[in-house]
Design an enzyme around this catalytic site. Sequence first.
Site, PDB file in Angstrom:
ATOM      1  N   ARG A  61     -22.959  70.671  27.123  1.00  0.00           N
ATOM      2  CA  ARG A  61     -22.936  69.957  25.841  1.00  0.00           C
ATOM      3  C   ARG A  61     -24.331  69.556  25.366  1.00  0.00           C
ATOM      4  NH1 ARG A  61     -17.606  65.994  25.840  1.00  0.00           N
ATOM      5  NH2 ARG A  61     -16.061  67.594  26.356  1.00  0.00           N
ATOM      6  N   ASP A 162     -14.416  54.810  15.562  1.00  0.00           N
ATOM      7  CA  ASP A 162     -14.779  55.673  16.676  1.00  0.00           C
ATOM      8  C   ASP A 162     -16.299  55.682  16.778  1.00  0.00           C
ATOM      9  OD1 ASP A 162     -12.990  57.968  18.292  1.00  0.00           O
ATOM     10  OD2 ASP A 162     -15.145  58.333  18.314  1.00  0.00           O
TER      11      ASP A 162
END
Length: 303
Positions: A61, A162
């Site tokens: 990632r 979030d």
Amino acid sequence: MNSRVDYSDKLGAVMAGSATSASLERDLTMTDTDFDRVRKLIYQRAGIVLAEHKREMVYSRLARRLRHHKLTLFSEYLARLERQPDSKEWEAFTNALTTNLTAFFREAHHFPLLANHVAASTAPVRIWCAAASTGEEPYSIAMTLHEALGTRAREARIVSTDIDTEALAKAREAVYPLEQVLKLSEARRKQFFLRGGGARAGLARIRPELTALVELRQLNLLAPNWGLDGGFDAIFCRNIMIYFDKQTQAKILERFVPLLKPNGLLFAGHSENFSYISQAFRLRGQTVYELASQPSSRPSASR
């Protein structure tokens, strides 16, 4: 010419090929020290605890971020972050290490209980979805409120937060693959979605009357000030506490208490158990909690 090939030679060739392949894939250098630094930084920034077995995930990632900056050493990338505490790259770093696994009406048993809980409310309903991800959860809550409250649902508000800004951007688009929407009942598909055509074929958009109920904003649960007024009928904090250690979980749960109405509910994920973390909440039903300071409503959990 002897056509016999010794098995050990074959094995050696395979291993050499694998090593070559791995070296091609591992074009960037991440040492043990680099991995430990990543774990420390994401814990400080977002409270996320990365286990040792997450090393490959971290490499894959964050590799995109290194390539974006034309870097080959994780140590150099991390040093840049540490030198620039207010850099926008911190947002990309956090986004990269955040897991967004969600679906419409995930853990379906929660939504009938929510419907029963809000149906008797005379005041406008307010819900906080603390891990909105790409929007499936807050929009599932919005559908539930529409079904439970009818026209009164227009007064409801679902504050959806979030830490991942990329996930929130997808939630704002409110457009989802049709195969994901087809898992819902035909009645819900017709009432709550607009099917795309032409260039939008294979996609479905949430109807405006539903998106109007959902307020999306970025929020880090480790932030000292959440900027929330409270008075929530329910808080959905599902499948996020598993990424925090128990000390962080306990602090977050204590901060939930003043934000809930006296009879408010806290919805947890299927693998989360708050009973041994905080005395402020007690279990009401399957992964659903209520304030321990209120008279028990346990009998109504089976409704």
